[in-house]
Design a protein around this motif. Structure first.
Motif, PDB file in Angstrom:
ATOM      1  N   SER A  61      -7.622   8.596  -2.979  1.00 22.83           N
ATOM      2  CA  SER A  61      -7.022   7.263  -3.116  1.00 22.83           C
ATOM      3  C   SER A  61      -6.889   6.893  -4.590  1.00 22.83           C
ATOM      4  O   SER A  61      -6.032   6.101  -4.947  1.00 22.83           O
TER       5      SER A  61
ATOM      6  N   HIS B  51     -12.302   1.320  -4.170  1.00 26.91           N
ATOM      7  CA  HIS B  51     -13.222   1.715  -3.110  1.00 26.91           C
ATOM      8  C   HIS B  51     -14.632   1.913  -3.659  1.00 26.91           C
ATOM      9  O   HIS B  51     -14.823   2.305  -4.812  1.00 26.91           O
TER      10      HIS B  51
ATOM     11  N   GLY C 154     -11.422   9.725   5.885  1.00 21.34           N
ATOM     12  CA  GLY C 154     -11.269   8.277   5.757  1.00 21.34           C
ATOM     13  C   GLY C 154      -9.870   7.911   5.306  1.00 21.34           C
ATOM     14  O   GLY C 154      -9.024   8.767   5.042  1.00 21.34           O
ATOM     15  N   GLY C 155      -9.623   6.615   5.232  1.00 19.94           N
ATOM     16  CA  GLY C 155      -8.351   6.120   4.732  1.00 19.94           C
ATOM     17  C   GLY C 155      -7.281   6.017   5.793  1.00 19.94           C
ATOM     18  O   GLY C 155      -7.504   6.290   6.974  1.00 19.94           O
ATOM     19  N   ASN C 156      -6.123   5.605   5.316  1.00 22.95           N
ATOM     20  CA  ASN C 156      -4.965   5.386   6.184  1.00 22.95           C
ATOM     21  C   ASN C 156      -3.750   5.812   5.372  1.00 22.95           C
ATOM     22  O   ASN C 156      -2.931   5.003   4.947  1.00 22.95           O
ATOM     23  N   PHE C 157      -3.702   7.121   5.127  1.00 24.84           N
ATOM     24  CA  PHE C 157      -2.780   7.698   4.143  1.00 24.84           C
ATOM     25  C   PHE C 157      -1.332   7.306   4.405  1.00 24.84           C
ATOM     26  O   PHE C 157      -0.628   6.859   3.506  1.00 24.84           O
TER      27      PHE C 157
ATOM     28  N   ILE D 262     -10.645  11.735  10.037  1.00 26.24           N
ATOM     29  CA  ILE D 262     -12.071  11.412  10.199  1.00 26.24           C
ATOM     30  C   ILE D 262     -12.187   9.925   9.908  1.00 26.24           C
ATOM     31  O   ILE D 262     -11.967   9.499   8.768  1.00 26.24           O
TER      32      ILE D 262
ATOM     33  N   CYS E 206     -16.529   8.700  12.966  1.00 25.33           N
ATOM     34  CA  CYS E 206     -17.752   8.899  12.181  1.00 25.33           C
ATOM     35  C   CYS E 206     -18.571   7.626  12.083  1.00 25.33           C
ATOM     36  O   CYS E 206     -18.078   6.530  12.320  1.00 25.33           O
TER      37      CYS E 206
ATOM     38  N   GLU F 270     -20.497  11.703   8.530  1.00 21.64           N
ATOM     39  CA  GLU F 270     -19.466  12.411   7.757  1.00 21.64           C
ATOM     40  C   GLU F 270     -19.959  13.765   7.256  1.00 21.64           C
ATOM     41  O   GLU F 270     -19.233  14.761   7.369  1.00 21.64           O
TER      42      GLU F 270
ATOM     43  N   THR G 296       3.665  -5.642  -5.209  1.00 19.97           N
ATOM     44  CA  THR G 296       3.020  -5.641  -3.899  1.00 19.97           C
ATOM     45  C   THR G 296       1.549  -5.961  -4.100  1.00 19.97           C
ATOM     46  O   THR G 296       0.878  -5.382  -4.944  1.00 19.97           O
TER      47      THR G 296
ATOM     48  N   PHE H 119      -8.590  -5.531   3.389  1.00 23.97           N
ATOM     49  CA  PHE H 119      -9.097  -4.511   2.489  1.00 23.97           C
ATOM     50  C   PHE H 119      -8.099  -3.374   2.549  1.00 23.97           C
ATOM     51  O   PHE H 119      -8.053  -2.619   3.523  1.00 23.97           O
ATOM     52  N   ASN H 120      -7.267  -3.258   1.556  1.00 22.27           N
ATOM     53  CA  ASN H 120      -6.190  -2.269   1.548  1.00 22.27           C
ATOM     54  C   ASN H 120      -5.374  -2.387   2.837  1.00 22.27           C
ATOM     55  O   ASN H 120      -4.877  -3.453   3.143  1.00 22.27           O
ATOM     56  N   THR H 121      -5.274  -1.305   3.608  1.00 19.63           N
ATOM     57  CA  THR H 121      -4.429  -1.380   4.808  1.00 19.63           C
ATOM     58  C   THR H 121      -5.149  -2.056   5.967  1.00 19.63           C
ATOM     59  O   THR H 121      -4.560  -2.256   7.022  1.00 19.63           O
TER      60      THR H 121
ATOM     61  N   ASN I 215       5.521  -1.332   1.678  1.00 21.87           N
ATOM     62  CA  ASN I 215       5.553   0.039   1.162  1.00 21.87           C
ATOM     63  C   ASN I 215       6.826   0.826   1.481  1.00 21.87           C
ATOM     64  O   ASN I 215       7.164   1.748   0.735  1.00 21.87           O
TER      65      ASN I 215
ATOM     66  N   ILE J 284       9.052   1.304  -1.686  1.00 18.58           N
ATOM     67  CA  ILE J 284       8.718   2.043  -2.919  1.00 18.58           C
ATOM     68  C   ILE J 284       9.265   3.467  -2.837  1.00 18.58           C
ATOM     69  O   ILE J 284       8.798   4.257  -2.014  1.00 18.58           O
TER      70      ILE J 284
ATOM     71  N   ALA K 152       3.569   0.416  -7.821  1.00 21.11           N
ATOM     72  CA  ALA K 152       3.649  -0.597  -6.767  1.00 21.11           C
ATOM     73  C   ALA K 152       3.739  -2.024  -7.296  1.00 21.11           C
ATOM     74  O   ALA K 152       3.871  -2.957  -6.517  1.00 21.11           O
TER      75      ALA K 152
HETATM   76  N1  LIG Z   1       2.299  -0.958  -2.156  1.00 23.40           N
HETATM   77  C1  LIG Z   1       1.041  -0.682  -2.478  1.00 23.40           C
HETATM   78  N2  LIG Z   1       0.474   0.435  -2.006  1.00 23.40           N
HETATM   79  C2  LIG Z   1      -0.810   0.709  -2.316  1.00 23.40           C
HETATM   80  C3  LIG Z   1      -1.553  -0.144  -3.160  1.00 23.40           C
HETATM   81  C4  LIG Z   1      -0.917  -1.322  -3.657  1.00 23.40           C
HETATM   82  O1  LIG Z   1      -1.517  -2.135  -4.397  1.00 23.40           O
HETATM   83  N3  LIG Z   1       0.368  -1.561  -3.285  1.00 23.40           N
HETATM   84  N4  LIG Z   1      -2.847   0.184  -3.483  1.00 23.40           N
HETATM   85  C5  LIG Z   1      -3.212   1.598  -3.436  1.00 23.40           C
HETATM   86  C6  LIG Z   1      -4.672   1.747  -3.571  1.00 23.40           C
HETATM   87  S1  LIG Z   1      -5.363   1.022  -4.960  1.00 23.40           S
HETATM   88  C7  LIG Z   1      -5.429   2.430  -2.684  1.00 23.40           C
HETATM   89  S2  LIG Z   1      -7.078   2.708  -3.059  1.00 23.40           S
HETATM   90  C8  LIG Z   1      -4.858   3.004  -1.445  1.00 23.40           C
HETATM   91  C9  LIG Z   1      -5.827   2.879  -0.235  1.00 23.40           C
HETATM   92  O2  LIG Z   1      -5.570   3.874   0.650  1.00 23.40           O
HETATM   93  P1  LIG Z   1      -6.682   4.385   1.719  1.00 23.40           P
HETATM   94  O3  LIG Z   1      -7.989   4.511   1.061  1.00 23.40           O
HETATM   95  O4  LIG Z   1      -6.123   5.613   2.341  1.00 23.40           O
HETATM   96  O5  LIG Z   1      -6.654   3.243   2.794  1.00 23.40           O
HETATM   97  P2  LIG Z   1      -7.687   2.198   3.396  1.00 23.40           P
HETATM   98  O6  LIG Z   1      -6.840   1.094   3.882  1.00 23.40           O
HETATM   99  O7  LIG Z   1      -8.742   1.850   2.446  1.00 23.40           O
HETATM  100  O8  LIG Z   1      -8.295   2.983   4.666  1.00 23.40           O
HETATM  101  C10 LIG Z   1      -8.699   2.262   5.796  1.00 23.40           C
HETATM  102  C11 LIG Z   1      -9.199   3.169   6.900  1.00 23.40           C
HETATM  103  O9  LIG Z   1     -10.343   3.884   6.467  1.00 23.40           O
HETATM  104  C12 LIG Z   1     -11.152   4.208   7.586  1.00 23.40           C
HETATM  105  N5  LIG Z   1     -12.555   3.997   7.236  1.00 23.40           N
HETATM  106  C13 LIG Z   1     -13.168   2.833   6.935  1.00 23.40           C
HETATM  107  N6  LIG Z   1     -14.469   3.056   6.669  1.00 23.40           N
HETATM  108  C14 LIG Z   1     -14.683   4.374   6.784  1.00 23.40           C
HETATM  109  C15 LIG Z   1     -15.818   5.221   6.607  1.00 23.40           C
HETATM  110  O10 LIG Z   1     -16.918   4.781   6.282  1.00 23.40           O
HETATM  111  N7  LIG Z   1     -15.618   6.556   6.792  1.00 23.40           N
HETATM  112  C16 LIG Z   1     -14.414   7.074   7.166  1.00 23.40           C
HETATM  113  N8  LIG Z   1     -14.319   8.395   7.319  1.00 23.40           N
HETATM  114  N9  LIG Z   1     -13.358   6.290   7.365  1.00 23.40           N
HETATM  115  C17 LIG Z   1     -13.476   4.974   7.160  1.00 23.40           C
HETATM  116  C18 LIG Z   1     -10.753   3.291   8.722  1.00 23.40           C
HETATM  117  O11 LIG Z   1     -10.296   4.094   9.797  1.00 23.40           O
HETATM  118  C19 LIG Z   1      -9.647   2.419   8.130  1.00 23.40           C
HETATM  119  O12 LIG Z   1      -8.587   2.243   9.040  1.00 23.40           O
HETATM  120  O13 LIG Z   1      -3.606   2.326  -1.143  1.00 23.40           O
HETATM  121  C20 LIG Z   1      -2.680   2.358  -2.216  1.00 23.40           C
HETATM  122  N10 LIG Z   1      -1.396   1.842  -1.783  1.00 23.40           N
END
Ligand SMILES: Nc1nc2c(c(=O)[nH]1)N[C@H]1C(S)=C(S)[C@@H](COP(=O)(O)OP(=O)(O)OC[C@H]3O[C@@H](n4cnc5c(=O)[nH]c(N)nc54)[C@H](O)[C@@H]3O)O[C@H]1N2
Ligand SMILES: Nc1nc2c(c(=O)[nH]1)N[C@H]1C(S)=C(S)[C@@H](COP(=O)(O)OP(=O)(O)OC[C@H]3O[C@@H](n4cnc5c(=O)[nH]c(N)nc54)[C@H](O)[C@@H]3O)O[C@H]1N2
Ligand SMILES: [Mo]
Length: 766
Positions: free
Chosen positions: A182, A409, A467-470, A493, A513, A555, A654, A661-663, A737, A740, A754
């Motif tokens: 991320s 994060h 983790g995340g929501n790519f 995961i 997890c 994990e 954006t 918290f993010n997505t 998104n 972009i 962004a």
């Molecule tokens: N347009 C636009 N896009 C952006 C941004 C923006 O400002 N504008 N910001 C960017 C930034 S800074 C970031 S960091 C990224 C974020 O991108 P990601 O880190 O991929 O997304 P998150 O929304 O944090 O992920 C949320 C998911 O993580 C999972 N999760 C939560 N806790 C845990 C855990 O303890 N373990 C595991 N394995 N999974 C867990 C859950 O299933 C949850 O649905 O997005 C980026 N995208």
């Protein structure tokens, strides 16, 4: 499925950040997530040396925590993870994937915690239960059949140091450096820019510096929503009359006023602290111009002071001894004219000079920044420009002064420290070779944008997400979702259901997890994990609640099983031993990085944590010149094509609301910005609304102004007249998104830009 929403209300919010609004918002989410009163007891353990580390932001954990060392949003993150609601096999039996795809991000995650490993069944279009053993055997077989170069192993920044170390090692034993994370979308310009400028890729300040600073500069970081605990050191600094100068296109409430919700007196008397003493509403992408203006003024005033024999404004001794490239930088500043600086920054000369004057008087200055600086096409240069300003007065590497990138994060910085990187030169490959007796891959891996390019051109065949929501976090959502389905294998995961689980490769798995707050019992007993905060301190964390289901796994266990199912056994890597006792993983981390993690095991529960050595903090500049480098930017704009644009094209930022918290969308209110009950809005300047022939409240479509022949549009946004600079507009991530373009990213760090997407506003289509 639609969300139950009242009619949206848009009205200015008069309260401070924190305060009663914060208490109310928290009570609401604890009730909604059906967290019993013990939830309050749980919060008492948050960010305490013997408790668990918050799963929200990465802000520093003080050695002497407050009785309640959590904020509104940290508590929301806890409530969201500890919800009583569950998403198990019965849920997936009721809802097809096609149906779930019509749900909102909020609705998906709000259904609760994932409880069972699931596999997608294309025949029925449902997720069906799978045993852990079957899942790993099928995934392992698939991975063994693929070229490792075609597999991407993504990490969101939450997984602990132990998990991340194991995951990075798994990738390299498998044969790839495809480890995007991320931070590629976030603070990569920090890693690249600070490394080149001062030789350390991380911030140089620690919490104590806030106690002795006498000026704080704040660039593009929304502290009230995204790192609220940081308001406490800021409030303390303000009480010492330390000025805070903020550069932000929006007047963010947390940067204006704060009431500590944990102070009985402040709450009872409804008193608040003014946070910013000067608030400069810079244009999005105008920071390089704004900082150049301040530097220009300083350099000229210093020359004049020297000429007439008054005290100098620059720290000439520091510049001579510690820096490289000053004269070229001074020449660049001399070469800029005020009219252009004003036009590009959107700020007046007098405001910029006033800020520079305060800077020139301050003995020790901290430069804080966030996504407002990094998420631009010249994000790395913007970060380096802030460094230039700091170097002029020796504000790096001494008490009370330094650079403070506010990381996202909770362990995003730590993951880098233990080898999550696509850049082979940043990973200790020789050390891994010695320790584990294998030949690590030496080719550069894919970062986030390159992984997306590979998915688009179909060279990437499999994706594993730790983790995340790519799919939701990346740019160009519509194109990416379409391409995503062509992959052979996708594995997520995760703790909660999200959109990335619903856009599937041919074979798709959900592996649920444990969250960090739950007790993680292994062979040797309950385990602790560790992470690194924004100020480079490592902290231990112990789970305190019962696991959400008997079927979820930790994990580290999931990563170990993936590795065992995929790799030929290596007698030097004892995956089962590591899972049985995480202290043995920490020993492996310390063996790999003896200087960085010295006595991690003994010190991770120290109050304040174990501090990582940051050479720039001690004025050791690990750069090719051996000095801190002034870096001359190519031009004045964070987005080089900006001035060439048609006047009807606006720059879209954006943003995050105060309810996400993010997505992860906790709700539809953005209290501080006065938005209630909706996220489909477009903040616009009132004059732009008039000029372009629209009305406040009108519904419009937004189209990207790109020249690659691809149509990118988001429909039906409600215009909200807002205090935003002319030429800028703003709306919420991740809904925007799709606008972009994947190629719209920082030129050096490849972070998606962004915060300034060129768009046209058009009348809502049918
Ligand atoms: N347009 C636009 N896009 C952006 C941004 C923006 O400002 N504008 N910001 C960017 C930034 S800074 C970031 S960091 C990224 C974020 O991108 P990601 O880190 O991929 O997304 P998150 O929304 O944090 O992920 C949320 C998911 O993580 C999972 N999760 C939560 N806790 C845990 C855990 O303890 N373990 C595991 N394995 N999974 C867990 C859950 O299933 C949850 O649905 O997005 C980026 N995208
Ligand atoms: N509650 C909560 N906490 C979070 C997160 C969350 O989503 N919710 N996300 C976490 C993550 S992963 C991250 S990376 C951080 C993100 O935290 P921030 O770094 O605060 O990121 P954003 O919310 O994207 O807000 C960026 C700020 O920059 C301003 N801005 C936009 N463009 C410009 C510009 O060109 N110049 C300047 N000077 N300012 C600009 C915006 O108005 C906004 O105030 O927060 C982390 N903490
Ligand atoms: Mo982030």
């Amino acid at each position: 499925m639609t969300d139950k929403m009242a009619e949206p209300i848009i009205a200015p919010y008069d309260g401070p950040a924190g305060g009663w609004g914060s208490a109310g918002s928290l009570a609401e989410i604890l009730t909604r997530e059906q967290i019993p009163l013990s939830g309050a007891a749980l919060l008492m353990k948050q960010n305490k040396p013997d408790g668990f580390m918050c799963t929200s932001c990465a802000w520093a954990k003080p050695a002497k925590p407050a009785a309640f060392e959590y904020c509104e949003n940290g508590a929301k993150a806890t409530a969201w993870e500890q919800t009583a609601k569950r998403v198990g096999p019965d849920f997936f039996a009721r809802h097809s994937v096609t149906e779930l795809l019509t749900w909102t991000d909020y609705a998906l995650e709000e259904k609760g915690r994932l409880t069972h490993p699931m596999r997608y069944d294309p025949g029925t279009d449902h997720y069906v239960p799978v045993t852990w053993a079957e899942a790993f055997s099928q995934i392992g077989t698939a991975l063994r059949g693929l070229d490792p170069a075609s597999v991407v192993l993504y990490t969101s920044g939450r997984a602990a140091l132990e998990t991340s170390y194991m995951y990075g090692l798994f990738a390299r034993l498998y044969g790839t450096n495809n480890l995007p994370d991320s931070s590629n979308m976030c603070h990569e310009p920090t890693s690249v820019g600070l490394k080149a400028s001062i030789g350390s890729p991380v911030g140089t300040t620690v919490l104590e510096d806030f106690e002795s600073t006498d000026l704080i500069l704040f660039f593009g970081q929304n502290v009230g929503s995204n790192a609220p605990r940081m308001l406490h050191p800021l409030q303390d600094a303000r009480k010492r009359r330390v000025p805070i100068i903020t550069f932000n296109p929006l007047r963010e409430r947390g940067l204006e006023r704060f009431t500590n919700p944990q102070s009985v007196v402040e709450m009872a008397t409804r008193t608040s602290t003014e946070i910013s003493t000067q608030y400069l509403q810079v244009k999005a992408g105008g920071d390089i111009a704004a900082i150049t203006a301040m530097c220009k003024w300083l350099i000229e005033a210093d020359r004049e002071a020297e000429r007439v024999g008054r005290p100098r404004l620059l720290d000439a001794a520091f510049i001579a001894e510690h820096t490289h490239g000053f004269s070229a930088f001074a020449a660049f500043c001399d070469g800029q004219d005020w009219a252009t600086l004003e036009a590009r920054s959107g700020l007046t000369r007098s405001a910029l000079e006033a800020a520079a004057t305060v800077y020139a008087r301050a003995r020790a200055v901290i430069g804080v920044y966030g996504m407002g600086l990094t998420q631009h096409r010249k994000g790395t240069e913007a970060v380096q420009m802030l460094v230039n300003l700091m170097l002029l007065r020796g504000n790096v590497g001494r008490p009370g002064a330094g650079l403070c990138p506010v990381r996202g994060h909770s362990n995003v910085q730590g993951q880098r420290t233990v080898g999550i990187t696509e850049k082979p030169e940043l990973a200790p490959l020789d050390r891994l070779k010695d320790l584990y007796g294998f030949e690590p891959p030496r080719e550069k891996g894919l970062n986030t944008v390159e992984a997306c390019e590979g998915i688009l051109d179909r060279s990437v065949k499999a994706f594993i997400g730790l983790g995340g929501n790519f799919v939701r976090a990346i740019p160009d959502t519509v194109r990416m979702e379409e391409a995503w389905r062509h992959m052979d294998l996708t594995v997520q995961i995760s703790t909660k259901l999200n959109r990335s689980h619903l856009i599937n490769g041919a074979a798709a798995y959900i592996l649920p997890c444990l969250g960090r707050i739950e007790v993680d019992a292994q062979a040797s007993g309950p385990q602790a994990v560790s992470m690194e905060d924004s100020t480079s301190c490592f902290h231990g964390s112990r789970g305190v609640t019962q696991p959400v289901s008997a079927e979820v796994r930790s994990e580290p266990w999931i990563v170990a099983e993936l590795a065992k199912a995929t790799l030929t056994p290596n007698p030097k890597v004892d995956w089962d031993g590591w899972v049985g006792d995480y202290a043995t993983v920490r020993a492996a981390i310390e063996a790999t990085y003896p200087d960085v993690f010295k006595d991690l095991e003994g010190r991770m529960f120290d109050p304040g944590g174990l501090r990582k050595p940051v050479p720039a903090r001690a004025r050791q500049w690990e750069t090719p010149t051996g000095k801190a480098n002034f870096v001359v930017p190519e031009g004045l704009d964070e987005n080089p094509d900006m001035p060439k644009r048609h006047a009807d094209v606006l720059d879209l930022m954006t943003l995050r609301s105060n309810d996400q918290f993010n997505t992860t969308v906790y709700g539809y209110d953005d209290r501080f910005r006065g938005v209630k009950g909706t996220r489909t809005i477009l903040f616009m300047n009132a004059d732009d609304i008039d000029r372009l022939g629209f009305r406040d409240g009108e519904s419009v479509d937004v189209r990207t102004e790109a020249h690659d022949g691809i149509e990118r549009v988001v429909r039906g946004l409600r215009i909200v007249a807002y205090g935003i600079p002319p030429g800028n507009c703003g709306g919420y991530y991740p809904e925007l998104n799709p606008l972009i373009p994947l190629g719209h990213h920082d030129e050096q760090a490849m972070t998606p830009a962004a915060k300034a997407i060129p768009v046209r506003i058009v009348r809502a289509g049918p």
